[in-house]
Scaffold this active site. Structure first.
Site, PDB file in Angstrom:
ATOM      1  N   MET A 528       0.786  -1.308  -0.155  1.00 24.35           N
ATOM      2  CA  MET A 528      -0.124   0.486   0.104  1.00 24.35           C
ATOM      3  C   MET A 528       0.742   1.315   0.046  1.00 24.35           C
ATOM      4  SD  MET A 528      -2.989  -0.711   2.420  1.00 24.35           S
ATOM      5  CE  MET A 528      -3.840  -2.352   3.337  1.00 24.35           C
ATOM      6  N   ASP A 529       0.692   2.579  -1.184  1.00 29.07           N
ATOM      7  CA  ASP A 529       0.804   3.518  -0.852  1.00 29.07           C
ATOM      8  C   ASP A 529       0.524   4.598   0.787  1.00 29.07           C
ATOM      9  OD1 ASP A 529       2.263   5.852  -1.129  1.00 29.07           O
ATOM     10  OD2 ASP A 529       0.634   6.504  -2.269  1.00 29.07           O
ATOM     11  N   LYS A 530       1.261   5.193   1.229  1.00 36.23           N
ATOM     12  CA  LYS A 530       1.143   5.893   2.758  1.00 36.23           C
ATOM     13  C   LYS A 530      -0.328   6.867   2.375  1.00 36.23           C
ATOM     14  CE  LYS A 530       3.813   8.584   4.543  1.00 36.23           C
ATOM     15  NZ  LYS A 530       2.850   9.895   4.889  1.00 36.23           N
TER      16      LYS A 530
END
Length: 840
Positions: A528-530
């Site tokens: 996941m991207d943050k």
């Protein structure tokens, strides 16, 4: 992207340009990279334009055109040098995503959007078997690579690469299959639609009539000879039915085979046996040995199975059409003179002012120019809580206005709204078939001729080798033909896939094909991207730290007064928490922004600074320095940004600001672990300290921080090597390379982003991370239902096959079991459409 030369096929600098048949999505880009990098040595020597079907390869020493073409062929695609550097219409999406669908041949799957293609509406195309017949008839005329089918909408597309002057030949070829074609144009009502409705009514009427005539014949037959004589085949041969019963049975058969016989005859002429031919042979054989009741029963039940299949597809079509019907047909517009009038939405131009009354549906995508209201976006996103909209807020067609009147300016025509694109993609997604669907089709293609051969063997072997009765084993061979019909098996999977795709779309999860519907069930890791994924993507006040005698409320009121008229994201975060705590903000006077330092203003004739804590720490001396330094180190260690508030020459406190973690993020990560996802990983370009703080708070297993886009791709490749199937969740734009490299790309909050919808394999239309575990559960539920349907269909056939070989089965029992199985698998698959509503 590249300059045109228009002469040589290798005229783009020192590059070759190839047209690649079948290149139209990121999955195929990935396959081509894997095949070509060993040949060219470095990924930088390759460039792809999947939307145009183009591949550019840097010319290197020792590299030949033949070597590139051979490498491409290993992926199942074909390449040829492009004689022009301009856009190739042939490659502009005419082929389907074969790497997604897993098909061995370059057969187009999605409707092309290039202007020179032709789309036909096919009346009578209700199942995959009819699609196969159309491919066989039209392939030699236009080329199989130029054909594509949209079964949900009943359309066939022929790409511009075909010879479109063969229009009459195309229509005649379709007529030979028992179906009918007419040109289709978007926005125009089909001229043949009324006739198609009549055909369906006639077919339904004939099916009902066939069943009624079976009952009439059975009643006459049973009254004359007894029930046992009708139902027991050995007695039935000795007790022929009365003439009136035979007439009723004959009329029943004729009614039932009206729409089956043309397809069966065509299959026989082409020497390509299918279910229609199989059933017709069984009915004719039963009549040949005097089994009138069973012949009529087989014919009726098979007609009923066809009607059931058409009904199930119609149910899915209506579910997709219902998505589009949530948008109103007309819009109230205000012209330049201020006059309001109602017009069809198709006639509303971009930039038109539209009035949406309280409680009305928003007719087109646009933005608010006047009014405040709460808009229910559930029809598009599945979000149950209405969203408050004010001036400049974006709104979408099909959403429902609350109690406030709105005036919006349209930004898209009716044919290109977010809702319209969702409907198109759901229809196109159905043609990108899932692995289980492909397996069933391949199985059925081999299964039907094998069954006919086994039936022939069942008829010949026992009488010839074991001395059995020819009549008895001919009857058992017919029973085997009937029970072996793969009807239930063939329709079970596509119905389940279409229902799964439609059910997800109603939830606000746009899945681009059956292959992507099945993948989430088998994921082993998720990256996941943050920012914007695990976090809200906007600053939020995390902590308020008074230093000295001021309270938290005083500190916050000073900071909010100075930032009252600022549009900076941190200023908005400070004002938001002040409003949340009920602090009345009186804007400071003489407010001035000092670049790089912060903002200064006057409150009660005292200067108040709000800005860089590091700068203030450097300027500040005295007893508070140690306390300030300790607080700053603690803030930095937590991955937050420290904002100092300085009154005159004294720091009165710090405000810690950070990217707010989604409230549900920790629960979502825990749910993913509970679902068997072994590794949940964060990939971010942010600094390590804030990334690790977010990871600790959310329960993420591993953090990769300070990554450039290409480094995210490398991280995904390592995860794929370690875990197998890996999903990448991001915003669909910045994370596009990593999403393309992952086994599954999932875009968050795609409702406002064209790029996100186009980039990802799955788009979560609302900004809701909780859709992720729901998607995995939905995918697993779909696979479970598909396996149930396949297992049940095969089990029924095995049981009745065994009974047939033991001489204990009858024709009417076999067909009743087969139709019953068809009904059960269809109803089981259709549960996926309403699964979310049932769960709620």
């Amino acid at each position: 992207m590249f300059e045109q030369t228009g002469t040589s096929p290798i005229a783009i600098g020192r590059r070759w340009r190839f047209k690649v048949q079948g290149l139209d999505c990121q999955n195929e880009v990935r396959l081509l990279r894997e095949a070509l990098i060993p040949l060219v040595g470095d990924e930088r020597f390759l460039s792809f334009q999947p939307k145009l079907g183009l591949l550019d390869v840097d010319v290197a020493s020792g590299l030949t055109v033949e070597a590139v073409i051979a490498a491409v062929s290993t992926t199942g695609m074909t390449a040829e040098l492009d004689g022009q550097s301009g856009i190739s219409k042939d490659a502009a999406g005419a082929d389907g995503c074969r790497s997604c669908s897993g098909e061995p041949a370059p057969v187009a799957q999605a409707l092309p959007d290039h202007p020179d293609g032709v789309i036909f509406e096919i009346h009578g195309m209700d199942c995959g078997d009819e699609v196969a017949v159309l491919k066989r008839e039209l392939g030699p005329i236009v080329g199989p690579e130029n054909l594509s089918f949209d079964l949900i909408n009943g359309r066939m597309s022929i790409a511009s690469g075909a010879d479109l002057s063969l229009h009459a030949d195309i229509l005649r070829a379709v007529e030979r299959t028992g179906m009918r074609a007419e040109l289709w144009k978007e926005g125009e009502r089909s001229a043949g639609a009324p006739e198609e409705q009549r055909r369906r009514r006639v077919q339904a009427g004939l099916t009902i009539a066939s069943g009624a005539l079976v009952l009439v014949g059975f009643a006459i037959h049973a009254r004359a000879n007894g029930f046992a004589a009708v139902l027991h085949e050995s007695l039935a041969r000795e007790a022929h039915p009365p003439v009136l019963a035979m007439l009723a049975y004959s009329l029943s058969v004729l009614s039932a085979v009206r729409y089956v016989a043309p397809k069966a005859i065509l299959a026989a002429r082409r020497l390509r046996p299918d279910m229609n031919l199989l059933m017709l042979v069984a009915v004719a054989g039963a009549l040949g040995i005097g089994q009138w009741f069973e012949a009529a029963t087989v014919a009726f039940f098979f007609a009923l199975a066809l009607a059931l299949e058409a009904w199930s597809l119609g149910r899915a079509r209506r579910a997709v059409a219902a998505l589009m019907e949530i948008a109103p047909d007309s819009a109230r517009i205000r012209d330049a003179a201020g006059v309001e009038k109602d017009v069809p939405v198709a006639e509303v131009a971009v930039g038109t002012h539209v009035i949406v009354p309280p409680g009305g549906k928003i007719p087109l995508d646009g933005y608010v120019v006047a009014g405040t209201s709460a808009v229910d976006q559930a029809p598009i996103t599945g979000e149950s809580v209405p969203v408050t909209v004010t001036q400049d807020a974006v709104v979408y067609a099909g959403t429902i206005n609350g109690m406030g009147a709105l005036e919006i300016v349209t930004t898209r025509p009716a044919s290109d709204t977010t809702l319209a694109r969702i409907v198109r993609m759901v229809g196109e997604a159905q043609s990108k078939r899932a692995p289980s669907e492909q397996w069933v089709e391949r199985f059925a293609r081999i299964y039907t001729p094998v069954v006919m051969a086994l039936s022939l063997a069942a008829f010949l072997v026992p009488p010839l080798l074991l001395g059995g009765s020819w009549a008895a084993w001919f009857y058992q061979a017919l029973v085997l033909l009937v029970i072996a019909c793969p009807c239930a098996l063939v329709i079970s999977t596509p119905v389940s896939i279409v229902a799964g795709l439609t059910g997800a779309a109603r939830r606000g999860v746009l899945i681009k094909g059956g292959v992507h519907l099945e993948t989430p069930a088998r994921l082993t890791a998720i990256a996941m991207d943050k920012t914007g994924t695990l976090t809200l993507g906007r600053p939020k006040v995390i902590e308020i730290i008074p230093i000295g005698t001021r309270s938290e409320s005083e500190l916050l009121s000073f900071a909010a007064a100075v930032e009252a008229r600022s549009e900076h994201p941190i200023a908005r975060a400070i004002l938001a928490i002040a409003a949340e705590r009920g602090i009345d903000v009186v804007p400071a006077k003489d407010v001035t922004a000092v670049p790089g330092l912060g903002v200064v203003g006057k409150i009660n004739d005292r200067h108040v600074w709000v800005g860089s804590a590091i700068y203030l720490e450097q300027r500040l001396g005295g007893g508070d320095s140690e306390k300030l330094t300790t607080a700053l180190k603690r803030i930095a260690g937590a991955g937050l940004t420290g904002i100092a508030v300085w009154e005159s020459m004294t720091v009165i406190g710090l405000i810690a600001v950070g990217d707010a973690v989604r409230p549900e993020a920790r629960l979502i990560v825990a749910q993913l672990h509970a679902l068997g996802i072994a590794q949940v990983v964060m990939l971010t370009g942010d600094a390590r300290a804030p990334a690790e703080a977010i990871a600790h708070e959310t329960g993420v297993d591993e953090v990769y921080a300070e990554l450039l886009p290409e480094q995210k791709v490398e991280a995904i490749e390592r995860l794929v090597a370690q875990h197998g199937l890996v999903a990448m969740v991001g915003d669909g734009v910045n994370d596009a390379p990593a999403m393309a490299r992952a086994s599954l790309g999932i875009a968050m909050g795609a409702i406002g982003s064209d790029a996100a919808i186009e980039t990802a394999d799955i788009a979560l239309m609302q900004d809701d991370l909780s859709q992720l575990p729901w998607l995995i559960r939905h995918s697993r539920a779909t696979l479970t239902i598909i396996r149930q349907n396949i297992g049940f269909s095969l089990a029924v056939k095995l049981v009745f096959g065994g009974l047939t070989l033991l001489g204990m089965a009858s024709l009417w029992g076999a067909i009743a079991a087969d139709v019953g199985a068809s009904l059960l698998v269809v109803l089981n698959g259709l549960r996926l459409i309403d699964r979310d509503q049932q769960a709620r």
